[in-house]
Design an enzyme around this catalytic site. Structure first.
Site, PDB file in Angstrom:
ATOM      1  N   ASN A 125      -4.625  -2.197   3.812  1.00 32.53           N
ATOM      2  CA  ASN A 125      -3.849  -1.798   2.632  1.00 32.53           C
ATOM      3  C   ASN A 125      -4.747  -1.444   1.448  1.00 32.53           C
ATOM      4  OD1 ASN A 125      -1.449  -1.256   1.288  1.00 32.53           O
ATOM      5  ND2 ASN A 125      -1.318  -3.329   0.446  1.00 32.53           N
ATOM      6  N   HIS A 170      -7.773   6.134   3.693  1.00 31.09           N
ATOM      7  CA  HIS A 170      -6.943   4.994   3.296  1.00 31.09           C
ATOM      8  C   HIS A 170      -6.559   4.255   4.566  1.00 31.09           C
ATOM      9  CE1 HIS A 170      -4.124   2.610   0.917  1.00 31.09           C
ATOM     10  NE2 HIS A 170      -3.405   2.623   2.035  1.00 31.09           N
ATOM     11  N   CYS A 171      -6.876   2.968   4.630  1.00 30.68           N
ATOM     12  CA  CYS A 171      -6.605   2.187   5.841  1.00 30.68           C
ATOM     13  C   CYS A 171      -5.364   1.316   5.629  1.00 30.68           C
ATOM     14  CB  CYS A 171      -7.813   1.317   6.191  1.00 30.68           C
ATOM     15  SG  CYS A 171      -7.510   0.276   7.632  1.00 30.68           S
ATOM     16  N   VAL A 172      -4.320   1.570   6.432  1.00 32.24           N
ATOM     17  CA  VAL A 172      -3.086   0.785   6.274  1.00 32.24           C
ATOM     18  C   VAL A 172      -3.280  -0.661   6.740  1.00 32.24           C
ATOM     19  CG1 VAL A 172      -1.452   2.701   6.436  1.00 32.24           C
ATOM     20  CG2 VAL A 172      -2.241   1.608   8.534  1.00 32.24           C
TER      21      VAL A 172
END
Ligand SMILES: [Zn+2]
Ligand SMILES: [Zn+2]
Length: 333
Positions: free
Chosen positions: A178, A173-175
């Site tokens: 998002n 999951h890439c912040v």
């Protein structure tokens, strides 16, 4: 501006970057908490950990906004100070406009990485997802169910606790975008990373070329200076850097930031390319290390050298990411 103030400002920016990277990783937060376990009161540890974990474990656009703010700040400084000065120094306009072209392409891939469904597994596409990959019975075992979605887990899938969904060929999951990176949007995420690295490195090169040109034209390298005892010294590199820092503080600050960004994004892009060419996901890469280490601990032979079953050769691995299965188009969101 005083040299010391600038230096402190510079250090502060670097520290902020490190803090943001730390905030992206639950593991690093836990490790930091362990280090300060005996120093910080337990109630404060509890509050901090809860705040950080809850921030990391729900979708929010903080990092997307930060990403955009940094991009606007970099290009504002480039357009405002560097572009005009480079034109005066007769740099070719093509080289000066190239960053805007890279920005346009990068923004396009960034947008698609943010909004594309990464490959959400639902009741309607579960049977198709189950047939895509075979179970290696090491990292991925058959008849395992996701406790949250109550769906059978296809091989190479994982439940994202931030987005609260199971994702096919889950990477991470890439912040910054998002969104999860999975079967359907890795093809946008990789070019996004590549163009971001190119853009940062190219802007750093252009900024360094401008500063070098200023040093050459001003004859700073050929000069000398007097110290407090009025002793004459030939110009040293640290004196030139200090002079540049005092004359162009924002530009030198920008160069430092761009060099750091190029190194960080460059290193990460290389890692993602390695995963692409060997047909692994970040999730699998971490799990495989764990499996090999666990096998080494108990002394079993079977899994001590892990073999990646999903690799199809360079071209096959490339095609799998950039031409993924299309059944998700009939997705049920
Ligand atoms: Zn799930
Ligand atoms: Zn996610």
């Amino acid at each position: 501006m005083d040299f010391l103030v600038l230096f402190l400002l510079y250090t502060l920016v670097l520290l902020l970057v490190v803090v943001f990277i730390c905030l992206c990783s639950d593991h690093i937060v836990d490790a930091v908490a362990q280090i300060f376990h005996n120093v910080v009161p337990s109630w404060l540890q509890h509050i901090t950990q809860n705040a950080v974990h809850s921030h990391c474990q729900s979708r929010n656009i903080t990092f997307v906004i930060l990403h955009l703010v940094l991009e606007v700040a970099v290009f504002a400084e480039y357009s405002w100070e560097i572009l005009g000065a480079c034109l005066e120094l007769e740099f070719h306009w093509f080289y000066l406009l190239l960053p805007y072209g890279l920005l346009t392409v990068n923004t396009g891939f960034f947008f698609f990485s943010c909004v594309t469904d990464p490959g959400t597994i639902t009741k309607s596409n579960l049977q198709q997802c189950l047939q895509v990959y075979s179970y290696d019975e090491v990292v991925f075992r058959r008849n395992q169910f996701c406790p949250t979605c109550s769906l059978e887990k296809p091989a190479r899938s994982k439940h994202c606790r931030v987005c609260n969904r199971c994702v096919q060929r889950f990477d991470h999951h890439c912040v910054w975008v998002n969104n999860c990176i999975g079967a359907l949007n890795t093809r946008y995420f990789l070019p996004y990373l590549g163009t971001l690295m190119l853009m940062a490195a190219y802007l750093a090169l252009l900024t360094a070329a401008f500063l070098l040109q200023v040093v050459v034209l001003s004859g700073l390298m050929l000069g000398s200076y007097q110290d407090a005892d009025r002793q004459e010294w030939a110009t040293a590199i640290n004196f030139i850097v200090q002079q540049l820092f005092l004359t162009f503080p924002r530009i030198v600050l920008l160069l430092g930031f761009l060099l750091l960004l190029s190194l960080l994004v460059g290193g990460y892009t290389c890692f993602m390319l390695y995963l692409l060419l060997t047909n692994q996901t970040t999730n699998e890469w971490f799990k495989q290390r764990y499996v090999v280490r666990a096998a080494g601990t108990v002394g079993t032979q079977r899994h001590s050298t892990f073999k990646n079953e999903y690799s199809k050769g360079l071209l096959g691995n490339f095609m799998e990411v950039f031409k993924p299965n299309v059944y998700f188009k009939e997705k049920e969101m």
